[in-house]
Design a protein around this motif. Structure first.
Motif, PDB file in Angstrom:
ATOM      1  N   SER A   1      -8.368   9.965   8.445  1.00 47.51           N
ATOM      2  CA  SER A   1      -9.225   9.734   7.248  1.00 47.51           C
ATOM      3  C   SER A   1     -10.095   8.438   7.710  1.00 47.51           C
TER       4      SER A   1
ATOM      5  N   PHE B   1     -11.251   4.631  -8.193  1.00 49.53           N
ATOM      6  CA  PHE B   1     -10.684   5.101  -7.232  1.00 49.53           C
ATOM      7  C   PHE B   1     -11.685   5.447  -6.142  1.00 49.53           C
TER       8      PHE B   1
ATOM      9  N   LYS C   1      -7.080   6.816  -1.436  1.00 46.77           N
ATOM     10  CA  LYS C   1      -6.078   6.729  -2.704  1.00 46.77           C
ATOM     11  C   LYS C   1      -6.081   5.431  -3.325  1.00 46.77           C
ATOM     12  N   MET C   2      -6.967   4.257  -2.858  1.00 50.60           N
ATOM     13  CA  MET C   2      -6.941   3.179  -3.467  1.00 50.60           C
ATOM     14  C   MET C   2      -8.348   3.010  -4.291  1.00 50.60           C
ATOM     15  N   THR C   3      -8.179   1.979  -5.223  1.00 49.86           N
ATOM     16  CA  THR C   3      -9.551   1.622  -5.992  1.00 49.86           C
ATOM     17  C   THR C   3     -10.251   0.924  -5.106  1.00 49.86           C
TER      18      THR C   3
ATOM     19  N   ARG D   1       0.854  -1.213  -0.107  1.00 49.57           N
ATOM     20  CA  ARG D   1      -0.116   0.071  -0.030  1.00 49.57           C
ATOM     21  C   ARG D   1       0.821   1.328   0.061  1.00 49.57           C
TER      22      ARG D   1
ATOM     23  N   GLU E   1      -8.943  -2.725  -4.745  1.00 50.28           N
ATOM     24  CA  GLU E   1      -7.781  -2.697  -3.789  1.00 50.28           C
ATOM     25  C   GLU E   1      -8.146  -2.783  -2.245  1.00 50.28           C
TER      26      GLU E   1
ATOM     27  N   ARG F   1       2.065   6.411  -7.164  1.00 50.01           N
ATOM     28  CA  ARG F   1       0.901   6.959  -7.902  1.00 50.01           C
ATOM     29  C   ARG F   1       1.089   8.590  -7.588  1.00 50.01           C
TER      30      ARG F   1
ATOM     31  N   PHE G   1      -8.953   5.297   7.692  1.00 48.41           N
ATOM     32  CA  PHE G   1      -8.382   3.915   7.530  1.00 48.41           C
ATOM     33  C   PHE G   1      -8.067   3.278   8.631  1.00 48.41           C
TER      34      PHE G   1
ATOM     35  N   ASP H   1      -9.803   3.431   2.122  1.00 49.82           N
ATOM     36  CA  ASP H   1      -8.702   4.268   1.718  1.00 49.82           C
ATOM     37  C   ASP H   1      -8.717   4.937   0.446  1.00 49.82           C
TER      38      ASP H   1
ATOM     39  N   LYS I   1       2.600   1.606  -3.462  1.00 53.15           N
ATOM     40  CA  LYS I   1       1.619   1.980  -4.320  1.00 53.15           C
ATOM     41  C   LYS I   1       1.234   3.552  -4.453  1.00 53.15           C
ATOM     42  N   ALA I   2       0.832   4.031  -3.199  1.00 49.73           N
ATOM     43  CA  ALA I   2       1.069   5.335  -2.905  1.00 49.73           C
ATOM     44  C   ALA I   2       2.188   6.117  -3.181  1.00 49.73           C
TER      45      ALA I   2
END
Lengths: 278, 306
Positions: A78, B132, B91-93, A10, B96, A17, A80, B89, A13-14
């Motif tokens: 956020s 996303f 920033k993820m699809t 993760r 994901e 991107r 998460f 999250d 990827k961040a």
């Protein structure tokens, strides 16, 4: 184990991107190399660009690992992190995943500057040097990820956290010898620098990049690669040991702190992090 | 039917403040259970303690026979949670996010793909799977979260105000998914809400106020017990009507131009009306609503959060 890998991926990827972030993370270090390299051109330093680059690379690794590990705070805001913490995933694996991803991404950023550095002034004569460099970047990345995560678990307010983070990283960066050689600092600041773990990380890393492993202690001190405190010489090897010790302490502390933090105090109704740990 | 959630003498205090004060209730397997209450009544504290996020002060809380304090990991595997605020999250699809969730919940690797298909189908998001999360609308995000909460096949799904802040159409859709889910997979659903009309489709309702459960029954029983049908009567001769109503023991309130009268028992009211046929110009009968139940029990209106 799979939790660690998932969080590590993760983070990667961040990183991949975020193209804009990627470019800016290169511009600032290279700007510093250019400015400080120019300032020290006429000085005693034989290869100012390589000297500056080694400092800038390790500073990049340091700043980014600390920043990235402390983005755990953003994950709290956020939401998460709440999803992670309410799952059966082990908290220790979550902490390790966050640490590894921060260390890896910061190492990658260091490597990117190093690659550019190969074109503008760094030269290796030994094939083993890149391996040493890689290992020390990973180690230092881990150490300061530990520091970052530890700070994140102790946060009381998101806004002051930003200020504290800057207040911590700025002096640690500028009083480490990475940009300004320690010999040029006034006495008082020199003593502050001796207490700075980044001073030792920088000295050790610079010795490896400049391939000065075989120099005698006296020569190392003269080059600013060993630190002499009132006659006591801290060799790069000792520096490395100091860093690793600090790292182990902080990684243990941060993981413990992360596992034991009482997340019942999280206030998600607030949009900023200030009410988070209230 | 056996109880899948058992709460006995649960209390939670913050310093001197008692957020939840000695509550006990049970939820039967395969039912929809709603927790109602004004803001700050202790709804979220209870749901968060059941989800193993908060620590209880005292009492026993069991989910599927497992203790939420001592068997956290087992409880976490048995439940799915959709929090009030998004925990995706961004920033993820979508894909994901779901895959990451499968890792956290130890879903067997070879089942992941099939389950993603299943839950996305359930919430009509198959087409959006590569999008996303940050680019989705609020309603879509909520659907993703419901899908994610289900992918590890939990026994209990917790929904903390699943429809708050959504437009009526999306709310209706979300409810469609919830009901479909309960029918198809026999999942127990524990939800909090402050939309009264939503509470009516649930099997059981507990109303909580000031940290205590003040009523606990089926929506139908609560309505019967706590609401009265009302008649709005307009008459030319107010004094006579007042006299008759007092005589027949019917409660009434005098309003601007009309009287608000208890319409129960209905035969008594009809008698009053028949005695005053000539003067009455208008009658309107209104059935009791769930809002009245709440007002009757807690004495205050549920305010809508923005």
């Amino acid at each position: 184990m799979s939790t660690i890998v998932a969080l590590w991926k993760r983070g990667l990827k961040a990183f991949v991107r975020n193209r804009t972030g990627l470019i800016f993370s290169l511009i600032f270090p290279l700007f510093f190399v250019y400015v400080f390299g120019a300032i020290f051109k006429n000085d005693a330093i034989e290869n100012p660009i390589a000297y500056m680059l080694s400092g800038v690379i390790i500073t990049t690794v340091f700043e980014n690992s600390l920043n990235l590990a402390s983005t755990t705070v953003d994950d709290m805001v956020s939401g998460f992190m709440k999803e992670v913490l309410v799952s059966p995933a082990k908290r220790i694996e979550v902490a390790v995943g966050q640490l590894l991803s921060a260390a890896t991404v910061s190492t990658l950023q260091g490597i990117m500057i190093l690659v550019i550095g190969l074109f503008i002034g760094i030269k290796f004569t030994s094939w083993i040097t890149p391996f040493y460099i890689l290992i020390s970047m990973i180690c230092i990345g881990m150490v300061f990820s530990g520091v970052g995560l530890f700070m994140a678990t102790k946060v009381r307010s998101g806004q002051t956290f930003q200020i504290i983070k800057t207040a911590v990283t700025m002096p640690l960066t500028f009083l480490s010898g990475a940009y300004i050689p320690l010999s040029m600092l006034p006495d008082l600041l020199k003593y502050v620098a001796y207490l700075n773990p980044m001073t030792y990380a920088t000295a050790f890393f610079r010795m490896i990049v400049l391939e000065k492993i075989n120099l005698s202690n006296a020569e190392l001190v003269k080059e600013g690669l060993a630190i002499k405190i009132n006659g006591l010489i801290i060799t790069p090897a000792m520096s490395f040991l100091i860093i690793i010790m600090i790292g182990v302490i902080f990684i243990v502390l941060s993981t413990k702190s992360f596992v034991n933090t009482d997340f019942s105090r999280i206030n998600r109704s607030s949009t900023d992090a200030s009410a988070l740990w209230g | 039917m056996n109880s899948i959630i058992e709460v006995k003498n649960f209390s939670k205090t913050y310093g001197d403040f008692k957020a939840v004060n000695d509550i006990s209730f049970e939820v039967e397997e395969g039912t929809i259970f709603a927790f109602l209450g004004p803001n700050g009544a202790g709804k979220s504290t209870t749901i968060n303690t059941l989800c193993t996020i908060f620590e209880k002060t005292s009492g026993t809380l069991l989910i599927d026979g497992k203790d939420v304090t001592t068997q956290k990991s087992e409880v976490r595997s048995a439940i799915g949670v959709v929090f009030q605020d998004s925990t995706l999250d961004t920033k993820m699809t979508i894909e994901e996010n779901l895959k990451m969730h499968c890792v956290f919940y130890h879903v067997p690797k070879k089942e992941v793909e099939e389950r993603i298909q299943f839950v996305l189908n359930l919430v009509d998001l198959v087409e959006e799977r590569k999008k996303f999360v940050g680019a989705l609308s609020g309603g879509m995000k909520r659907r993703v979260e419901i899908a994610r909460g289900l992918i590890h096949y939990p026994k209990v799904l917790f929904l903390d105000e699943p429809t708050t802040g959504l437009d009526p159409q999306t709310r209706a859709h979300i409810w469609e998914y919830i009901l479909k889910l309960q029918k198809e997979r026999n999942i127990t659903i524990f939800l909090t809400t402050h939309y009264m009309e939503e509470a009516e489709v649930c099997n059981k309702i507990a109303i909580i106020d000031g940290g205590k459960i003040v009523a606990h029954d089926t929506p139908y029983a609560l309505k019967r017990e706590f609401t009265k049908d009302k008649a709005f009567i307009t008459t030319k001769d107010g004094t006579k009507l007042e006299q008759l109503l007092s005589e027949y023991n019917l409660n009434f309130v005098k309003k601007e131009g009309y009287y608000k009268v208890d319409a129960e028992p209905i035969d008594v009211l009809l008698q009053v009306i028949s005695l005053q046929k000539e003067d009455i110009t208008d009658i309107e009968i209104k059935k009791g609503t769930f809002n009245d139940v709440f007002l009757e029990i807690t004495g205050k209106k549920i305010r809508e959060e923005s």
